[in-house]
Design an enzyme around this catalytic site. Structure first.
Site, PDB file in Angstrom:
ATOM      1  N   ASP A  40       0.855  -1.186   0.000  1.00  0.00           N
ATOM      2  CA  ASP A  40       0.000   0.000   0.000  1.00  0.00           C
ATOM      3  C   ASP A  40       0.889   1.233   0.000  1.00  0.00           C
ATOM      4  O   ASP A  40       1.837   1.323   0.785  1.00  0.00           O
ATOM      5  CB  ASP A  40      -0.899  -0.014   1.236  1.00  0.00           C
ATOM      6  CG  ASP A  40      -1.733   1.246   1.342  1.00  0.00           C
ATOM      7  OD1 ASP A  40      -2.500   1.518   0.410  1.00  0.00           O
ATOM      8  OD2 ASP A  40      -1.596   1.960   2.353  1.00  0.00           O
ATOM      9  N   THR A  77       0.157   4.653   0.572  1.00  0.00           N
ATOM     10  CA  THR A  77      -0.027   5.635   1.635  1.00  0.00           C
ATOM     11  C   THR A  77       0.262   5.013   2.988  1.00  0.00           C
ATOM     12  O   THR A  77      -0.417   4.091   3.407  1.00  0.00           O
ATOM     13  CB  THR A  77      -1.462   6.187   1.612  1.00  0.00           C
ATOM     14  OG1 THR A  77      -1.774   6.642   0.298  1.00  0.00           O
ATOM     15  CG2 THR A  77      -1.613   7.325   2.600  1.00  0.00           C
ATOM     16  N   ASP A  96      -1.539   0.108   6.337  1.00  0.00           N
ATOM     17  CA  ASP A  96      -1.674   0.715   7.662  1.00  0.00           C
ATOM     18  C   ASP A  96      -3.079   1.228   7.938  1.00  0.00           C
ATOM     19  O   ASP A  96      -3.365   1.679   9.044  1.00  0.00           O
ATOM     20  CB  ASP A  96      -0.669   1.868   7.826  1.00  0.00           C
ATOM     21  CG  ASP A  96      -1.025   3.074   6.950  1.00  0.00           C
ATOM     22  OD1 ASP A  96      -1.728   2.880   5.936  1.00  0.00           O
ATOM     23  OD2 ASP A  96      -0.604   4.190   7.286  1.00  0.00           O
TER      24      ASP A  96
END
Length: 797
Positions: free
Chosen positions: A301, A303, A536
């Site tokens: 991911d 970001t 996250d």
């Protein structure tokens, strides 16, 4: 402040009570995880514990407590497994996306903070900077309200919210203020749905664990006939006392069980957990260490994983209209210093230009989502604005086209301009003069490039996925060395096969929804890939859970940390290569250890079968049936330096050999032939030395000792082969193991204690000769096996 028509003073107490009675409160149902009792039962009542338990009862029936020490392994195996799973349960039970947030609820009885489970449908909840959205709702009041939804959607930029817009639980306020009406509470809220899905209990896939279970199942099938035959022949056909027969029977059965294999595996994993813990890496399931070493695709991911929160100024391009006395650097520093509530862009400018000139502020216009600019009028230095070029500039101007060109590269562009009127004037900013383009980019984690390069060398492909726009994702991927066109996930096919084919052609994907992240993981797995997912945010939870290995950042959402098998507490992406290294150590070392334990099982079963068959043949021929050659004490000392201590050291030793599938096949192709050689060699020596029913106690002891010598010689050679390729410490392991038995046979006290007698030169010579032949056969088998597996045999590293 903007208000919608639905803004109210809040619910009355009667309306609240009615909604509670109707079940329209924010009571989230308890998540389903395994109970402590279920975890205890699953770890105590295992196949290995059942085998060990039965054998322990048999040993205790003889009254020989010293031979029942292996029963401690039942406790050790169970406790290690229970501790790890109970820890995982506690983590899952603490899963709460909305944490301990205390929302400010407005009701007609007053406005005060309440616990999240007190919120009911249609409650009015007030918001301020830093507040978390605890239930889904609709904005009814707003004053420059900006919401960060990155943990939900992956979109890096804060979202401006107007009256009537929706807000989702799990997001939080970046700036401004407002209020919203609860439209979905309890299990209907977005975050609660994800939490319920994420909190279902699963165990990480483990080839080692599954392989060992298959091997133990196979051993169980071998134990039944071998055990029954041994029990019958030793108890009912031999002509010695019952206690001696039982001890011989136990001596045959105990070494059949690879009693330390599960324990050594658990210890190797546990040591890996400790080592990674020192690097601020939390491993929530032991086999996850192994799993990451087998991964061939990493879905990262963008970001929060590859990038850090916030922006950075990467370039300032001065424009033709920059002929002013104030320097661009001073203007930017002054603007940043004058902003009391800077957004991410202004924070980046403040970091880059951190020496403000000390200009006196005459007027200040904060950033508003409606106008897309902010500005400051200084007493002696004019009026300055900074904001979106497409709002402040004529689209046909050179500066606007230049800003558009830069923005197409996935970068954020702000225009710095001089205004003709004060920023608090009704006509502000008036006529603007372009001065500079401030180019910002997302902060890439400094260790991300190095880590991705490592995976490239290891032939692990990386897919960058994000809820952010595809151009921005592609720009970040390009900076990290992952070149190629980024794809907008809205164009991805929905079929699993078509999706998997598309994934082979692209590296970066933008505008990916949470359900698409999950679908990407499933599609890759359907093509045989072992997939790791890093993330996250709440939007990563489902993909993290369904991936073979989920890796979360310590600064991420509680949900992502709870469902991931590995949590990088220090948020360092560069920790992953160390996890791979630990996984390789565990896989390589446990394969060596399994070879030792299963070789013992094979020769023990074979020896028991050979002795049992001889006894059955001897009965009709009226010959003396064979006693089993060993008592429990003999098999105990045989295991000390051929398996026990060496296996413990090998399980913890450094090992960075690459992991390959086929654990069971490789172990069986070495353990079975090696075990057959040891079993046959030991039986031949025992037959040659056995003196029959009327042999004296000393002669029986000499025959058992001769068989033990052959067994030790061949088993030590197996250890020498398994330890290859040699390094100094491996030689230091093998040679002292052999010397230890020389010492045991040399000490009178040891010979007496362990029932050893090598004084018969003839039987001892036979034992040594057969041992040499057996060792030579094992050596030849090792070379042949290496050629068959296509592996270059290496004696030295």
């Amino acid at each position: 402040m903007t208000r919608s028509a639905s803004a109210t003073a809040g619910l009355t107490d009667a309306e609240v009570a009615q909604r509670v009675a109707e079940g329209k409160s924010n009571d989230i149902p308890e998540r389903v995880t395994r109970t402590v009792g279920q975890i205890v039962r699953a770890n105590v009542f295992t196949r290995i514990n059942a085998i060990l338990g039965v054998l322990l009862l048999i040993v205790l029936a003889t009254g020989s407590l010293i031979n029942g020490m292996f029963g401690l392994l039942i406790i050790a195996n169970s406790v290690i497994g229970m501790v790890q799973e109970i820890r995982a349960k506690q983590t899952l039970d603490k899963l709460a996306i909305i944490g301990q947030a205390k929302p400010l609820v407005r009701r007609q009885s007053g406005t005060r903070t309440r616990s999240t489970n007190e919120v009911v449908l249609d409650d009015i909840i007030e918001l301020g900077p830093g507040d978390q959205v605890v239930v889904d709702g609709e904005v009814v009041e707003e004053e420059n309200l900006e919401i960060d939804e990155s943990l939900l959607t992956g979109e890096a930029d804060p979202i401006a919210k107007d009256a009537g817009d929706t807000v989702m639980s799990g997001s939080f306020v970046v700036s401004g203020a407002g209020a919203y009406r609860a439209t979905k509470v309890g299990s209907e809220a977005y975050a609660a749905k994800l939490a319920a899905e994420a909190s279902k209990f699963t165990l990480v896939k483990s080839e080692l664990r599954n392989g060992i279970n298959r091997i133990l199942q196979f051993i169980t099938y071998l134990l039944v006939p071998a055990g029954l035959l041994t029990i019958y022949t030793q108890l009912f056909t031999t002509h010695v006392g019952w206690r001696e027969s039982v001890l011989r029977m136990v001596g045959a059965l105990v070494p059949m069980v690879p009693e330390g294999l599960v324990l050594m595996t658990s210890i190797a994993f546990a040591v890996g957990v400790v080592r990674l813990g020192q690097r601020q890496c939390l491993v929530q399931e032991l086999p996850a260490i192994e799993g990451l070493a087998r991964v061939d695709v990493v879905c990262a991911d963008k970001t929060g994983t590859l990038t850090e929160s916030g922006m950075r100024v990467c370039e300032v391009e001065e424009l033709d209209g920059a002929g002013r006395q104030e320097s661009v650097a001073d203007v930017l520093a002054a603007l940043a210093a004058a902003d009391a509530r800077p957004n991410a862009s202004m924070q980046a400018i403040a970091e880059a230009f951190h020496s403000p000139p000390g200009w006196v502020v005459a007027a200040n216009a904060p950033f508003k989502s409606a106008t897309k600019w902010s500005g400051v009028s200084f007493r002696d230095h004019g009026n300055w604005v900074i904001g979106a070029p497409d709002v402040l500039l004529d689209p046909a101007s050179v500066a606007a086209r230049q800003a558009e060109r830069i923005g197409a590269q996935g970068l954020r562009v702000l225009l710095l301009a001089a205004g003709s009127v004060a920023v608090d004037h009704a006509q502000a900013p008036g006529q603007v003069t372009p001065v500079a383009l401030v180019v910002l980019e997302q902060k890439v984690r400094p260790d991300a490039r190095e880590t991705l390069d490592y995976f490239a060398v290891q032939n692990v492909s990386v897919k960058v996925i994000s809820g952010d726009n595809a151009v921005s994702v592609g720009a970040v991927a390009d900076r990290l060395g992952l070149h190629g066109e980024a794809m907008d996930a809205r164009a991805l096919p929905t079929g699993r096969e078509e999706l998997a084919d598309t994934l082979d052609s692209y590296t970066s994907f933008g505008r990916v929804r949470p359900d698409q992240k999950r679908a990407i993981v499933h599609a890759l797995q359907s093509h045989g890939h072992t997939v790791a997912m890093t993330g996250d945010g709440v939007n990563d939870v489902l993909a993290l859970k369904d991936a073979d290995i989920g890796v979360a950042m310590g600064s991420g959402s509680p949900a992502s940390r709870a469902v991931a098998q590995i949590v990088l507490l220090n948020n360092r992406f560069a920790t992953l290569p160390h996890v791979v290294g630990e996984g390789r150590r565990v896989i390589g070392n446990i394969e060596r250890v399994a070879n030792l334990f299963l070789t013992k099982t094979v020769y023990s079963v074979l020896l028991a079968l050979l002795v049992g068959i001889e006894c059955l043949i001897a009965i009709p021929l009226r010959r003396d049936p064979l006693l089993f050659p060993f008592q429990p004490i003999h098999v105990t000392i045989a295991a000390w330096f051929t398996i026990g201590i060496p296996a413990f050291i090998l399980s913890l030793a450094p090992n960075n050999e690459r992991a390959y599938p086929g654990f069971v096949r490789r172990v069986m192709t070495s353990a079975v032939p090696f075990g057959l050689v040891i079993g046959v060699a030991t039986f031949v020596t025992y037959l040659a030395a056995y003196q029959g029913r009327y042999a004296s106690w000393q002669e029986q002891e000499q025959a058992s000792t001769a068989a033990l010598i052959t067994l030790l010689m061949t088993a030590l050679w197996v250890l020498a082969v398994i330890a290859r390729p040699y390094q100094w410490w491996r030689l230091a392991l093998v040679l002292p193991s052999g010397l230890a038995y020389v010492v045991i046979f040399s000490l009178p006290l040891a010979r007496e204690k362990f029932l050893l007698d090598a004084s018969n030169l003839a039987t001892t010579s036979i034992a040594l000769a057969v041992g040499v032949v057996g060792a030579a056969t094992i050596e030849a088998m090792w070379w042949i096996r290496s050629r068959m597996l296509g592996v270059k045999p290496r004696v030295w590293r």
